[in-house]
Enzyme design. Structure first.
Site, PDB file in Angstrom:
ATOM      1  N   SER A 111      35.920  33.826  44.042  1.00  0.00           N
ATOM      2  CA  SER A 111      35.336  33.916  42.701  1.00  0.00           C
ATOM      3  C   SER A 111      35.516  32.584  42.015  1.00  0.00           C
ATOM      4  CB  SER A 111      36.041  35.015  41.893  1.00  0.00           C
ATOM      5  OG  SER A 111      35.672  34.962  40.523  1.00  0.00           O
ATOM      6  N   TYR A 115      44.049  38.763  37.953  1.00  0.00           N
ATOM      7  CA  TYR A 115      42.856  38.728  38.804  1.00  0.00           C
ATOM      8  C   TYR A 115      42.595  37.303  39.287  1.00  0.00           C
ATOM      9  CZ  TYR A 115      37.989  39.007  40.290  1.00  0.00           C
ATOM     10  OH  TYR A 115      36.827  38.910  41.018  1.00  0.00           O
TER      11      TYR A 115
END
Length: 234
Positions: A142, A155
């Site tokens: 990501s 995260y």
């Protein structure tokens, strides 16, 4: 007419929705046999029907947080199609991520899926790939693995870890013939992102944009390794 991935077999985790579904569909379009893996077996069957290539699709309900499940996934894929050429670690969870909130349960789930799930997947197929001197590990990271967002601390940490695993694995596999690619999407239009109040009004990437990047990486000649791809909306 021959397609880019004719004769290849790919496993895609997190294939029951969003990016995973798009990756599975694009790989199939390019001729690959595709093994769909996710916890929701019924959803996998629905996606297999959409793809409509029964002889090239295998659905295997899998919880990537369980090593036995992941090992069984690889064994079933190998039994059905022979060698596994591509493994796409796409399963992902974005949960409560502020350290100050102390949501340990969510942290554990994210670490188990986003980090340990990736390692289990690699472990399940890498020995055979090394023996054959070919294969491709694709880790979906990501852009949160490049910069920490205040509300996504934990995260982001998991996605930094995925990038680190990918970078280290690339070095470990030098001259073995086995390739590894880390693909880091920005915000993608998925059921998860569509519910985010932080992304309202912003143009997002489509899942197929990420899927095409996967195809681009795995369809390169054997001597070409696309190490890392960062994809962001304009």
């Amino acid at each position: 007419m021959a397609k880019q991935l004719d004769g290849k077999t790919a496993i895609v985790t997190g294939a029951s929705s969003g990016i995973g579904t798009a990756i599975a569909k694009e790989l199939t379009k390019e001729g690959a046999n595709v093994v769909l893996a996710a916890r929701n077996g019924e959803k996998l069957v629905e996606i297999a029907k959409e793809i409509n290539k029964k002889d090239k699709i295998l659905c295997v309900p899998t919880d990537v947080t369980k090593q036995d499940d992941v090992d069984s996934l690889a064994k079933r894929a190998k039994k059905a199609f022979g060698n596994i050429d591509i493994y796409v670690n796409n399963a992902d969870m974005m949960g409560s991520s502020r350290v100050t909130e102390g949501d340990v349960t969510n942290w554990d789930q994210m670490i188990d899926i986003n980090i340990k799930g990736v390692l289990y997947g690699i472990h399940s197929v890498l020995p055979d790939m090394k023996v054959r001197g070919s294969g491709h590990i694709v880790n979906i990271a990501s852009d949160s693995g490049f910069e920490v967002t205040e509300r996504l601390t934990v995260y982001c940490a998991t996605k930094f870890a995925v990038r680190a695993i990918s970078a280290g694995l690339e070095k470990e596999l030098a001259n073995t013939g086995v390739r590894t690619t880390s693909i880091s999407p920005g915000m993608v239009e998925t059921p998860l992102s569509s519910k985010s109040p932080f992304e309202e009004g912003r143009k997002k990437l489509a899942p197929v944009d990420i899927a095409r990047a996967v195809v681009y990486a795995v369809a390169q000649p054997d001597y070409v390794n696309v190490n890392e791809v960062l994809i962001r909306p304009i």
